[in-house]
Design a protein around this motif. Structure first.
Motif, PDB file in Angstrom:
ATOM      1  N   UNK A 196       0.837  -1.205   0.000  1.00 10.92           N
ATOM      2  CA  UNK A 196       0.000   0.000   0.000  1.00 10.92           C
ATOM      3  C   UNK A 196       0.872   1.255   0.000  1.00 10.92           C
ATOM      4  N   UNK A 197       1.896   1.254   0.857  1.00 10.66           N
ATOM      5  CA  UNK A 197       2.799   2.406   0.913  1.00 10.66           C
ATOM      6  C   UNK A 197       3.483   2.634  -0.431  1.00 10.66           C
ATOM      7  N   UNK A 198       3.935   1.548  -1.054  1.00 10.08           N
ATOM      8  CA  UNK A 198       4.586   1.658  -2.364  1.00 10.08           C
ATOM      9  C   UNK A 198       3.604   2.151  -3.420  1.00 10.08           C
ATOM     10  N   UNK A 199       2.344   1.678  -3.336  1.00  9.23           N
ATOM     11  CA  UNK A 199       1.325   2.094  -4.296  1.00  9.23           C
ATOM     12  C   UNK A 199       1.008   3.580  -4.150  1.00  9.23           C
ATOM     13  N   UNK A 214      -4.768   4.369 -14.537  1.00  7.79           N
ATOM     14  CA  UNK A 214      -4.956   3.092 -13.847  1.00  7.79           C
ATOM     15  C   UNK A 214      -3.798   2.775 -12.909  1.00  7.79           C
ATOM     16  N   UNK A 215      -2.599   3.284 -13.219  1.00  2.61           N
ATOM     17  CA  UNK A 215      -1.430   2.996 -12.396  1.00  2.61           C
ATOM     18  C   UNK A 215      -1.429   3.788 -11.091  1.00  2.61           C
ATOM     19  N   UNK A 216      -2.245   4.826 -11.016  1.00  3.24           N
ATOM     20  CA  UNK A 216      -2.270   5.653  -9.810  1.00  3.24           C
ATOM     21  C   UNK A 216      -2.866   4.892  -8.631  1.00  3.24           C
ATOM     22  N   UNK A 217      -3.994   4.229  -8.845  1.00  8.95           N
ATOM     23  CA  UNK A 217      -4.650   3.533  -7.730  1.00  8.95           C
ATOM     24  C   UNK A 217      -5.370   2.261  -8.148  1.00  8.95           C
ATOM     25  N   UNK A 218      -5.987   2.253  -9.331  1.00  6.74           N
ATOM     26  CA  UNK A 218      -6.839   1.126  -9.708  1.00  6.74           C
ATOM     27  C   UNK A 218      -6.085  -0.195  -9.785  1.00  6.74           C
ATOM     28  N   UNK A 252      -3.065  -1.222  -8.470  1.00  6.44           N
ATOM     29  CA  UNK A 252      -2.663  -1.778  -7.169  1.00  6.44           C
ATOM     30  C   UNK A 252      -3.845  -2.173  -6.291  1.00  6.44           C
ATOM     31  N   UNK A 253      -4.970  -1.458  -6.418  1.00  4.21           N
ATOM     32  CA  UNK A 253      -6.161  -1.811  -5.626  1.00  4.21           C
ATOM     33  C   UNK A 253      -6.688  -3.184  -6.026  1.00  4.21           C
ATOM     34  N   UNK A 298      -1.952  -9.807 -14.937  1.00  5.24           N
ATOM     35  CA  UNK A 298      -1.857  -9.506 -13.502  1.00  5.24           C
ATOM     36  C   UNK A 298      -0.480  -9.032 -13.059  1.00  5.24           C
ATOM     37  N   UNK A 299       0.575  -9.509 -13.703  1.00 10.72           N
ATOM     38  CA  UNK A 299       1.914  -9.113 -13.274  1.00 10.72           C
ATOM     39  C   UNK A 299       2.157  -7.623 -13.496  1.00 10.72           C
ATOM     40  N   UNK A 300       1.490  -7.045 -14.495  1.00 12.93           N
ATOM     41  CA  UNK A 300       1.614  -5.594 -14.709  1.00 12.93           C
ATOM     42  C   UNK A 300       0.986  -4.848 -13.542  1.00 12.93           C
ATOM     43  N   UNK A 301      -0.171  -5.332 -13.090  1.00 14.31           N
ATOM     44  CA  UNK A 301      -0.817  -4.717 -11.935  1.00 14.31           C
ATOM     45  C   UNK A 301       0.051  -4.862 -10.684  1.00 14.31           C
TER      46      UNK A 301
END
Length: 289
Positions: free
Chosen positions: A170-173, A235-239, A241-242, A256-259
Motif C-alpha cells: 500500500x505504501x509503495x502504491x 490506472x497505475x495511480x490507484x486502480x 494496485x487496488x 496480472x503481473x503488470x498490476x
C-alpha cells in the motif's frame, strides 16, 4: 556571482549560463528551500487553516457524490462500499503525495512568462528544484490527510488480509501513484518553454485523474479502460494496485503481473517527465531580451 555567455546582440542564452558557486546537494537544497517556503506561510496562520480545510472540503464533495451513488445502487461495477472507499482513499492519498511534493509545477507558466527562470538559472540549485519549492500550498496537506483518513477507515472493512507485506505494498502504491501524476504534470510543464502556457492542459489532466480515478475502470468499458491505462496512465495511480490488494485482477485487461508491478511505474514516469522538462527548458528565452 554567475558567468554568462552572450548570444547574438549580447543577449545571454539560458544554456550558456554557468553558476560559479559550489553546487548544493539536491536533498540539502530541497529541504532548505521547502523550509523557507513553509516558514513564510506561518505569518498568516488563520489563512493556513482555512486553506487546509477548504481543500479537504473540496475533495469531500466528490466523496459525498460517490456515497450517493453507492447508497442508490449498493455497488459500482461489482465493488462494494468498502472497496470503493479504499480505492478512493488510495487515489486521494497518492494525489496528496504528488501535490505536497511537486504541486508547484503549476507555476511553470508564470515563472517562464515573468522571467523568474533567469534567477533560477543563476543559483547553485537545479532550476526545476527551485520551481517545485517556490512556495508551499497548505491546501495540499488537506488532500493528503483526508486521503489517509479514508484509507485507514476503509482498510479494516475490505477483504484484504493485512500482513506486513500488504501494508508495504500500500505504501509503495501510494508513493508510486503520486509519482505517476507528478511525472505527467512535470513533463507537460516543459511545454511552457516551447508552446506557451499549458495551464489548461494540466487542469484537464488533473480533472481526469480526479474525476475518473475514484471509480473502478471497468465502468468505462474496454476502450475507456485501455485509454486510461496505455495513453493516460490513470490506472497505475490507484486502480491497478487496488485490484491486486482486493483480489480483483481477473477483471483487468492487462496481465496480472503488470498490476502487481504498477507501483514501479511512478519512478519511471517521474524520471521521464523530468527528462522531458529539462530537455524542453533549453528552449527558454528570457522575456527581457
Amino acid at each position: 556571482m554567475a558567468e554568462t555567455i552572450a548570444g547574438p546582440a549580447g543577449a545571454p542564452h539560458a544554456e550558456g549560463r554557468r553558476s560559479l558557486a559550489r553546487p548544493v546537494p539536491l536533498l540539502r537544497g530541497y529541504t532548505v528551500l521547502l523550509g523557507a517556503a513553509w516558514r513564510s506561510l506561518r505569518a498568516h496562520r488563520a489563512n493556513l487553516v482555512l486553506i487546509f480545510l477548504g481543500s479537504a472540503a473540496l475533495q469531500g464533495t466528490q466523496l459525498a457524490f460517490i456515497g450517493v451513488l453507492l447508497g442508490a445502487f449498493g455497488a459500482i461495477a461489482g465493488w462494494d462500499v468498502s472497496e470503493v472507499a479504499f480505492l478512493y482513499g488510495l487515489r486521494l492519498t497518492a494525489h496528496g503525495v504528488c501535490t505536497v511534493n511537486f504541486g508547484q509545477h503549476r507555476a511553470s507558466a508564470i515563472v517562464v512568462r515573468e522571467g523568474d527562470w533567469d534567477r533560477f538559472l543563476l543559483r547553485p540549485v537545479p532550476p526545476l528544484l527551485q520551481l517545485l519549492t517556490r512556495i508551499f500550498n497548505p491546501g495540499t496537506l488537506g488532500d493528503l490527510v483526508l486521503g489517509l483518513a479514508i484509507l485507514v477507515a476503509a482498510a479494516p472493512h475490505t477483504p484484504i488480509t493485512w500482513t506486513p507485506l500488504a501494508v508495504l505494498y500500500v505504501a509503495a502504491a501510494v508513493v508510486g501513484g503520486g509519482l505517476v501524476e507528478a511525472g505527467l504534470q512535470i513533463g507537460i510543464s516543459g511545454l511552457d518553454f516551447v508552446l506557451g502556457p499549458t495551464t489548461r492542459v494540466k487542469d484537464t489532466v488533473d480533472r481526469v485523474l480526479t474525476d475518473f480515478g475514484a471509480f473502478p475502470m471497468t465502468i468505462f468499458g474496454s476502450a475507456g479502460t485501455w485509454l486510461l491505462t496505455a495513453v493516460l496512465p490513470l490506472a497505475f495511480v490507484a486502480y491497478l494496485p487496488a485490484t491486486v490488494l482486493l483480489g480483483r485482477t481477473e477483471e483487468l485487461l492487462v496481465p496480472p503481473w503488470i498490476a502487481q508491478l504498477s507501483p514501479l511505474a511512478g519512478p519511471l514516469l517521474l524520471v521521464l517527465g523530468i527528462a522531458v522538462f529539462i530537455r524542453l527548458s533549453r528552449h527558454y528565452t528570457s522575456p527581457g531580451h
